[in-house]
Motif scaffolding. Structure first.
Motif, PDB file in Angstrom:
ATOM      1  N   ASP A 152       0.821  -1.217   0.000  1.00  0.00           N
ATOM      2  CA  ASP A 152       0.000   0.000   0.000  1.00  0.00           C
ATOM      3  C   ASP A 152       0.854   1.266   0.000  1.00  0.00           C
ATOM      4  O   ASP A 152       1.934   1.285   0.592  1.00  0.00           O
ATOM      5  CB  ASP A 152      -0.847   0.018   1.284  1.00  0.00           C
ATOM      6  CG  ASP A 152      -2.276  -0.310   0.964  1.00  0.00           C
ATOM      7  OD1 ASP A 152      -2.538  -0.662  -0.204  1.00  0.00           O
ATOM      8  OD2 ASP A 152      -3.119  -0.216   1.875  1.00  0.00           O
ATOM      9  N   LYS A 153       0.338   2.325  -0.659  1.00  0.00           N
ATOM     10  CA  LYS A 153       1.002   3.643  -0.532  1.00  0.00           C
ATOM     11  C   LYS A 153      -0.071   4.686  -0.225  1.00  0.00           C
ATOM     12  O   LYS A 153      -0.461   5.467  -1.084  1.00  0.00           O
ATOM     13  CB  LYS A 153       1.740   3.987  -1.819  1.00  0.00           C
ATOM     14  CG  LYS A 153       2.936   3.090  -2.028  1.00  0.00           C
ATOM     15  CD  LYS A 153       3.888   3.621  -3.066  1.00  0.00           C
ATOM     16  CE  LYS A 153       5.159   2.809  -3.101  1.00  0.00           C
ATOM     17  NZ  LYS A 153       4.926   1.416  -3.538  1.00  0.00           N
ATOM     18  N   PRO A 154      -0.562   4.682   1.009  1.00  0.00           N
ATOM     19  CA  PRO A 154      -1.686   5.569   1.328  1.00  0.00           C
ATOM     20  C   PRO A 154      -1.239   7.034   1.427  1.00  0.00           C
ATOM     21  O   PRO A 154      -0.058   7.320   1.627  1.00  0.00           O
ATOM     22  CB  PRO A 154      -2.153   5.057   2.684  1.00  0.00           C
ATOM     23  CG  PRO A 154      -0.960   4.427   3.284  1.00  0.00           C
ATOM     24  CD  PRO A 154      -0.074   3.961   2.190  1.00  0.00           C
ATOM     25  N   LYS A 155      -2.229   7.906   1.235  1.00  0.00           N
ATOM     26  CA  LYS A 155      -1.957   9.350   1.404  1.00  0.00           C
ATOM     27  C   LYS A 155      -2.066   9.698   2.873  1.00  0.00           C
ATOM     28  O   LYS A 155      -2.909   9.166   3.589  1.00  0.00           O
ATOM     29  CB  LYS A 155      -2.996  10.154   0.615  1.00  0.00           C
ATOM     30  CG  LYS A 155      -2.569  10.432  -0.790  1.00  0.00           C
ATOM     31  CD  LYS A 155      -2.807  11.909  -1.051  1.00  0.00           C
ATOM     32  CE  LYS A 155      -1.899  12.473  -2.083  1.00  0.00           C
ATOM     33  NZ  LYS A 155      -2.544  13.578  -2.816  1.00  0.00           N
ATOM     34  N   SER A 170       1.965  15.449  15.144  1.00  0.00           N
ATOM     35  CA  SER A 170       2.531  14.996  13.874  1.00  0.00           C
ATOM     36  C   SER A 170       1.779  13.768  13.372  1.00  0.00           C
ATOM     37  O   SER A 170       1.093  13.092  14.132  1.00  0.00           O
ATOM     38  CB  SER A 170       4.023  14.722  14.009  1.00  0.00           C
ATOM     39  OG  SER A 170       4.224  13.649  14.872  1.00  0.00           O
ATOM     40  N   ALA A 171       1.910  13.547  12.074  1.00  0.00           N
ATOM     41  CA  ALA A 171       1.253  12.389  11.444  1.00  0.00           C
ATOM     42  C   ALA A 171       2.311  11.639  10.655  1.00  0.00           C
ATOM     43  O   ALA A 171       3.045  12.243   9.882  1.00  0.00           O
ATOM     44  CB  ALA A 171       0.141  12.862  10.524  1.00  0.00           C
ATOM     45  N   ILE A 172       2.408  10.337  10.909  1.00  0.00           N
ATOM     46  CA  ILE A 172       3.385   9.558  10.136  1.00  0.00           C
ATOM     47  C   ILE A 172       2.756   8.265   9.673  1.00  0.00           C
ATOM     48  O   ILE A 172       1.780   7.784  10.270  1.00  0.00           O
ATOM     49  CB  ILE A 172       4.650   9.238  10.963  1.00  0.00           C
ATOM     50  CG1 ILE A 172       4.253   8.780  12.373  1.00  0.00           C
ATOM     51  CG2 ILE A 172       5.590  10.419  11.015  1.00  0.00           C
ATOM     52  CD1 ILE A 172       5.429   8.322  13.178  1.00  0.00           C
ATOM     53  N   LYS A 173       3.315   7.710   8.586  1.00  0.00           N
ATOM     54  CA  LYS A 173       2.848   6.380   8.172  1.00  0.00           C
ATOM     55  C   LYS A 173       3.979   5.370   8.335  1.00  0.00           C
ATOM     56  O   LYS A 173       5.152   5.700   8.158  1.00  0.00           O
ATOM     57  CB  LYS A 173       2.307   6.399   6.749  1.00  0.00           C
ATOM     58  CG  LYS A 173       3.193   7.049   5.720  1.00  0.00           C
ATOM     59  CD  LYS A 173       2.538   6.957   4.344  1.00  0.00           C
ATOM     60  CE  LYS A 173       3.488   7.458   3.273  1.00  0.00           C
ATOM     61  NZ  LYS A 173       2.961   7.251   1.929  1.00  0.00           N
ATOM     62  N   VAL A 174       3.564   4.194   8.704  1.00  0.00           N
ATOM     63  CA  VAL A 174       4.530   3.111   8.950  1.00  0.00           C
ATOM     64  C   VAL A 174       4.037   1.870   8.222  1.00  0.00           C
ATOM     65  O   VAL A 174       2.842   1.603   8.177  1.00  0.00           O
ATOM     66  CB  VAL A 174       4.603   2.749  10.450  1.00  0.00           C
ATOM     67  CG1 VAL A 174       5.828   1.918  10.726  1.00  0.00           C
ATOM     68  CG2 VAL A 174       4.561   3.968  11.311  1.00  0.00           C
ATOM     69  N   ARG A 175       4.973   1.135   7.663  1.00  0.00           N
ATOM     70  CA  ARG A 175       4.612  -0.173   7.117  1.00  0.00           C
ATOM     71  C   ARG A 175       4.385  -1.143   8.255  1.00  0.00           C
ATOM     72  O   ARG A 175       5.031  -1.030   9.304  1.00  0.00           O
ATOM     73  CB  ARG A 175       5.764  -0.712   6.279  1.00  0.00           C
ATOM     74  CG  ARG A 175       5.652  -0.374   4.836  1.00  0.00           C
ATOM     75  CD  ARG A 175       6.713  -1.166   4.136  1.00  0.00           C
ATOM     76  NE  ARG A 175       6.837  -0.743   2.762  1.00  0.00           N
ATOM     77  CZ  ARG A 175       7.846  -1.103   1.996  1.00  0.00           C
ATOM     78  NH1 ARG A 175       8.814  -1.856   2.484  1.00  0.00           N
ATOM     79  NH2 ARG A 175       7.884  -0.728   0.750  1.00  0.00           N
ATOM     80  N   GLU A 176       3.500  -2.088   8.052  1.00  0.00           N
ATOM     81  CA  GLU A 176       3.265  -3.083   9.097  1.00  0.00           C
ATOM     82  C   GLU A 176       4.587  -3.778   9.428  1.00  0.00           C
ATOM     83  O   GLU A 176       5.421  -3.992   8.557  1.00  0.00           O
ATOM     84  CB  GLU A 176       2.232  -4.128   8.638  1.00  0.00           C
ATOM     85  CG  GLU A 176       2.591  -4.799   7.322  1.00  0.00           C
ATOM     86  CD  GLU A 176       1.663  -5.923   6.958  1.00  0.00           C
ATOM     87  OE1 GLU A 176       0.889  -6.361   7.815  1.00  0.00           O
ATOM     88  OE2 GLU A 176       1.716  -6.365   5.799  1.00  0.00           O
ATOM     89  N   ARG A 177       4.749  -4.102  10.692  1.00  0.00           N
ATOM     90  CA  ARG A 177       5.934  -4.788  11.219  1.00  0.00           C
ATOM     91  C   ARG A 177       7.205  -3.940  11.174  1.00  0.00           C
ATOM     92  O   ARG A 177       8.268  -4.405  11.479  1.00  0.00           O
ATOM     93  CB  ARG A 177       6.210  -6.102  10.479  1.00  0.00           C
ATOM     94  CG  ARG A 177       5.109  -7.131  10.588  1.00  0.00           C
ATOM     95  CD  ARG A 177       5.565  -8.419   9.936  1.00  0.00           C
ATOM     96  NE  ARG A 177       4.597  -9.478  10.089  1.00  0.00           N
ATOM     97  CZ  ARG A 177       3.603  -9.705   9.231  1.00  0.00           C
ATOM     98  NH1 ARG A 177       3.456  -8.940   8.184  1.00  0.00           N
ATOM     99  NH2 ARG A 177       2.770 -10.693   9.441  1.00  0.00           N
ATOM    100  N   ARG A 178       7.100  -2.662  10.718  1.00  0.00           N
ATOM    101  CA  ARG A 178       8.284  -1.809  10.697  1.00  0.00           C
ATOM    102  C   ARG A 178       8.205  -0.788  11.832  1.00  0.00           C
ATOM    103  O   ARG A 178       7.180  -0.685  12.511  1.00  0.00           O
ATOM    104  CB  ARG A 178       8.392  -1.079   9.362  1.00  0.00           C
ATOM    105  CG  ARG A 178       8.606  -1.983   8.182  1.00  0.00           C
ATOM    106  CD  ARG A 178      10.025  -2.555   8.211  1.00  0.00           C
ATOM    107  NE  ARG A 178      10.319  -3.277   6.986  1.00  0.00           N
ATOM    108  CZ  ARG A 178       9.948  -4.541   6.765  1.00  0.00           C
ATOM    109  NH1 ARG A 178       9.272  -5.196   7.683  1.00  0.00           N
ATOM    110  NH2 ARG A 178      10.245  -5.137   5.634  1.00  0.00           N
ATOM    111  N   THR A 179       9.282  -0.046  12.000  1.00  0.00           N
ATOM    112  CA  THR A 179       9.265   0.991  13.025  1.00  0.00           C
ATOM    113  C   THR A 179       9.461   2.349  12.366  1.00  0.00           C
ATOM    114  O   THR A 179       9.952   2.436  11.246  1.00  0.00           O
ATOM    115  CB  THR A 179      10.401   0.784  14.042  1.00  0.00           C
ATOM    116  OG1 THR A 179      11.633   0.810  13.331  1.00  0.00           O
ATOM    117  CG2 THR A 179      10.252  -0.515  14.773  1.00  0.00           C
ATOM    118  N   ALA A 180       9.044   3.375  13.062  1.00  0.00           N
ATOM    119  CA  ALA A 180       9.266   4.732  12.568  1.00  0.00           C
ATOM    120  C   ALA A 180       9.987   5.504  13.655  1.00  0.00           C
ATOM    121  O   ALA A 180       9.770   5.270  14.860  1.00  0.00           O
ATOM    122  CB  ALA A 180       7.946   5.405  12.251  1.00  0.00           C
TER     123      ALA A 180
END
Ligand SMILES: Nc1ncnc2c1ncn2[C@@H]1O[C@H](COP(=O)(O)OP(=O)(O)OP(=O)(O)O)[C@@H](O)[C@H]1O
Ligand SMILES: [Mg+2]
Lengths: 462, 266
Positions: A152-155, A170-180
């Motif tokens: 996925d590449k959500p907005k 703040s707003a961030i997106k993370v891939r499942e199982r990953r960290t930010a």
């Protein structure tokens, strides 16, 4: 005493360059192995628990209905009688089902319906943090998290900061199982000195500590940044192991479209044809060679050193040399398979000739057979069982060797397909390749066994 | 000269450790065509060695063997051999085994078939022509071995303990069969056995050998074989001369064994 030894060790170490491994290296090796023992034991135990459960089902629901028939059912001594042990079909089927079950469970397969391990968190979540600046002022900010799947590449909606103080939302997106990682600067710190995050959702936190915020956890790093890890679940990532149904879908696709412009079965065909050609060449030369060695002192002596030397050299060890000599073309691969089959067939044929009962030879001569007739009518058929056993082994070795050779260098072939796919982390294709390689290897063995009982029914009954 | 003449045959085996074994020493024996000779003796007295020399598998260190005036040098289909076991070709069925000899000589298939049918009849295996060897019992296998040997129409049949691996009942039937075949075909038969009774029943001439060096110890001419053709062999065993002869030979062999043991101990 030591003095007298030192010059010897010194001269040895001048001769062989061998760096003594450090104690810690060896200890690491040992501890890895010991941990593996535990890991393997746990896997075994889980699998055995399944086996036991299946056995109970079989015992109480199925076995009672189908009583064993035939001679074996009349034996009173079966434990220790090898001939009374036959593979229990139910157990075999149950074991395969169990493997697919574990596979599905580990990958969160939809095939298992409601039986699921916790999946990783997906979607929107948020937490609140409290920061303190160098003047001791406190402010709260919100972090909105959007956890999305691998593909996925959500907005991302921008965070609203119209009302906030120095601690930014703040707003961030993370891939499942990953960290930010969210550094202090990003949430509004002017200078990092003195800026501290002190609470997450109202719970106090200090550096190198973790706080659970419901759908994941926040680790405050030693530099004061927030490392955010959404809940990862207990299933495996498709990159490591795709779910069975996804592999099946890729298989259907692969079956239709192939991979890198080569059809799936085209790859398999190329591997098989190499095995058949290399194996045939090995038989063509190995069997007569074995016969010569079994029948003549001179040939036995002449070829013994080569055969005995080449026998323990695994064919895989020859791959680099073969590539240097023949390049990566077909000739190299066929030569390799030829060499893999040659020694096995030579030794099998030699054993077949040497194993002939001398009474049979005597009988044939006193029935008027000539040497040639003896060779063709007695020694050859008499050695067929041994030759067939050798052929079975050789086919297995050739199949393993061809895949390995294709991993190293090939344009088409089952091994080539999986190594190419692995470079792009197409795990599904790698797994399909492995399954097909396994099935074909098994099919070869079954065919050889069938042919054996067809062609030499007297085997083991002489 | 006709028949089989064994002239002063000796056989010494050189051992790898430098020693030597005198397996046979100065064997002299003349066997007429059509004679049934049984050979008896304690283990290791050279019976098998003698038979292997007669068959042509071994060359004697000394002496000469003539069959119908010709010197025996190598195996030939004139001298057929029946082994104790394991000499049948298990990749062939019964008929093919029996027809092996003629086939090797290039006999036309129709003739071979005829011969095989006839022999199957003689050994009582009419219904087993197409069976494989491993499907047959030990006794049946020895019948096949006998038939295979006869198919070549040899002058002499050599048998090395042909019935040694069979049970008592099967053995008795096979003994009758050997006598039948001997009478029907008129072949010269030399038969090695470990059983004194069998040697008495299947020997017009019975040769007792002694060991170290292997030699002929004593020879008997016996009526039992002739009487036994077509008769009940148990009846023959009740013949008034049978028991005493058996006891005499048993004693003789017993003494030889004692002597060997005594020598080995000292
Ligand atoms: N190839 C050989 N090399 C060395 N010695 C041998 C060989 N063959 C036989 N012998 C010896 O010759 C002697 C006679 O052996 P042979 O096999 O002829 O005895 P046998 O009478 O047939 O015995 P059995 O009744 O046990 O079959 C024995 O002492 C044996 O050890
Ligand atoms: Mg013997």
């Amino acid at each position: 005493m030591i003095n007298s030894i030192t010059p010897i060790t010194a001269s040895i170490s001048n001769f062989f360059w061998f760096n003594m491994p450090e104690g810690s290296e060896v200890a690491g090796l040992l501890s890895t192995t010991i941990w593996m023992v535990f890991g393997i034991a746990i896997i075994f135990i889980i699998y055995m628990i399944f086996s036991a459960a299946s056995w109970v089902i079989h015992k109480f629901f199925i076995d009672s209905r189908n009583k064993a028939k035939g001679y074996t059912s009349l034996k009173t001594v079966t434990f220790g009688d090898e001939s009374a042990v036959v593979a229990n079909r139910f157990a075999s089927v149950a074991s395969v089902v169990a493997i697919f079950f574990f596979w599905g469970l580990a990958t969160g397969s939809s095939l298992l319906g409601p039986i699921q391990l916790p999946a990783p968190f997906l979607g929107k979540t948020s937490f609140e943090y409290t920061a303190e600046d160098s003047y001791g002022k406190r402010d709260k900010g919100t972090v909105n998290l959007l956890v999305h799947t691998f593909n996925d590449k959500p907005k991302l909606e921008k965070a609203d900061n119209s009302m906030s103080g120095f601690a930014k939302n703040s707003a961030i997106k993370v891939r499942e199982r990953r960290t930010a990682l969210l550094s202090a600067k990003k949430i509004g710190a002017k200078e990092t000195e003195g800026f501290n995050i002190i609470e997450i959702n109202g719970q106090p936190i200090s550096r190198n500590e973790k706080i659970n915020f419901g759908n994941g956890e926040v680790l405050l790093t030693s530099k004061g940044s927030m490392q955010i890890r959404p809940y990862a679940g207990m299933t495996m990532e498709a990159l490591y192991l795709p779910a069975p149904e996804d592999v099946w879908k890729s298989f259907l696709k692969l079956n239709k479209e192939g991979y890198t412009n080569v059809g799936l079965w085209e790859n398999v065909f190329w591997s098989l044809i190499r095995v058949i050609l290399g194996f045939s060449l090995g038989c063509l030369f190995g069997i007569p060679l074995g016969f010569a060695m079994g029948l003549s002192n001179w040939f036995r002596g002449w070829f013994d050193p080569i055969v005995e030397f080449m026998r323990p050299v695994p064919p895989l060890a020859l791959i680099p040399l073969i590539i240097i000599w023949f390049g990566i073309g077909e000739q190299g691969k066929i030569s390799l398979l030829f060499l893999a089959a040659l020694w096995i067939m030579t030794i099998a044929a030699r054993a077949g000739v040497s194993g002939v009962n001398i009474s049979k030879v005597h009988a044939a001569y006193s029935l008027g057979a000539t040497k040639k007739q003896l060779l063709l009518k007695v020694i050859l058929p008499n050695s067929l069982p041994e030759i067939f056993t050798g052929a079975r082994v050789a086919m297995g070795v050739c199949w393993g060797t061809v895949v390995a050779a294709e991993l190293v260098a090939a344009e088409k072939g089952a091994g080539k397909m999986i190594i190419a796919a692995s470079k792009f982390q197409l795990t599904d294709i790698v797994i399909i390749g492995i399954i097909i390689i396994g099935i074909i290897g098994f099919a070869i063995e079954v065919l050889m066994r069938k042919a054996e009982s067809r062609l030499i029914p007297w085997k083991g009954r002489g | 000269m006709s028949g089989l003449n064994i002239n002063d045959v000796s056989m010494t085996f050189e051992l790898p450790n430098g020693g030597s074994v005198e397996a046979l020493k100065n064997i002299n024996l003349n066997i007429q065509k059509g004679e049934l000779v049984s050979v008896l003796g304690p283990s290791g007295c050279g019976k098998t060695t003698l038979l292997n020399i007669l068959a042509g598998f071994l060359a004697p260190t000394d002496g000469i063997i003539n069959l119908n005036g010709e010197v025996v040098k190598k195996p030939s289909s004139e001298r057929g051999m029946v082994f104790q076991q394991g000499a049948l070709f298990e990749w062939m069925n019964v008929s093919k085994n029996i027809g092996f000899g003629p086939k090797m000589k290039g006999t036309p298939q129709s003739e071979i078939d005829e011969k095989v049918t006839e022999l199957l009849d003689i050994v009582g295996l009419q219904d087993f022509a197409d069976k494989m060897i491993y499907e047959m019992s030990g006794g049946m296998q020895q019948r096949v071995a006998l038939a295979r040997c006869l198919a070549n129409d040899p002058d002499v049949i050599l048998m090395d303990e042909p019935l040694g691996a069979l049970d008592a009942l099967t053995r008795e039937k096979m003994q009758s069969l050997v006598l039948d075949i001997w009478k029907k075909t008129g072949k010269t038969i030399i038969l090695i056995t470990h059983s004194v009774e069998e040697a008495l029943l299947l020997g017009e001439r019975l040769i007792v050998m002694a060991p170290r060096p292997g030699r002929i110890h004593k020879e008997y001419n016996l009526p039992f074989a002739e009487l036994g053709v077509g008769a009940d062999l148990r009846e023959i065993k009740r013949h008034k001369k049978f028991g005493p002869t058996r006891d005499e030979i048993l004693n003789m062999i017993w003494n030889m064994e004692e002597e060997i043991m005594g020598r080995a101990e000292s």
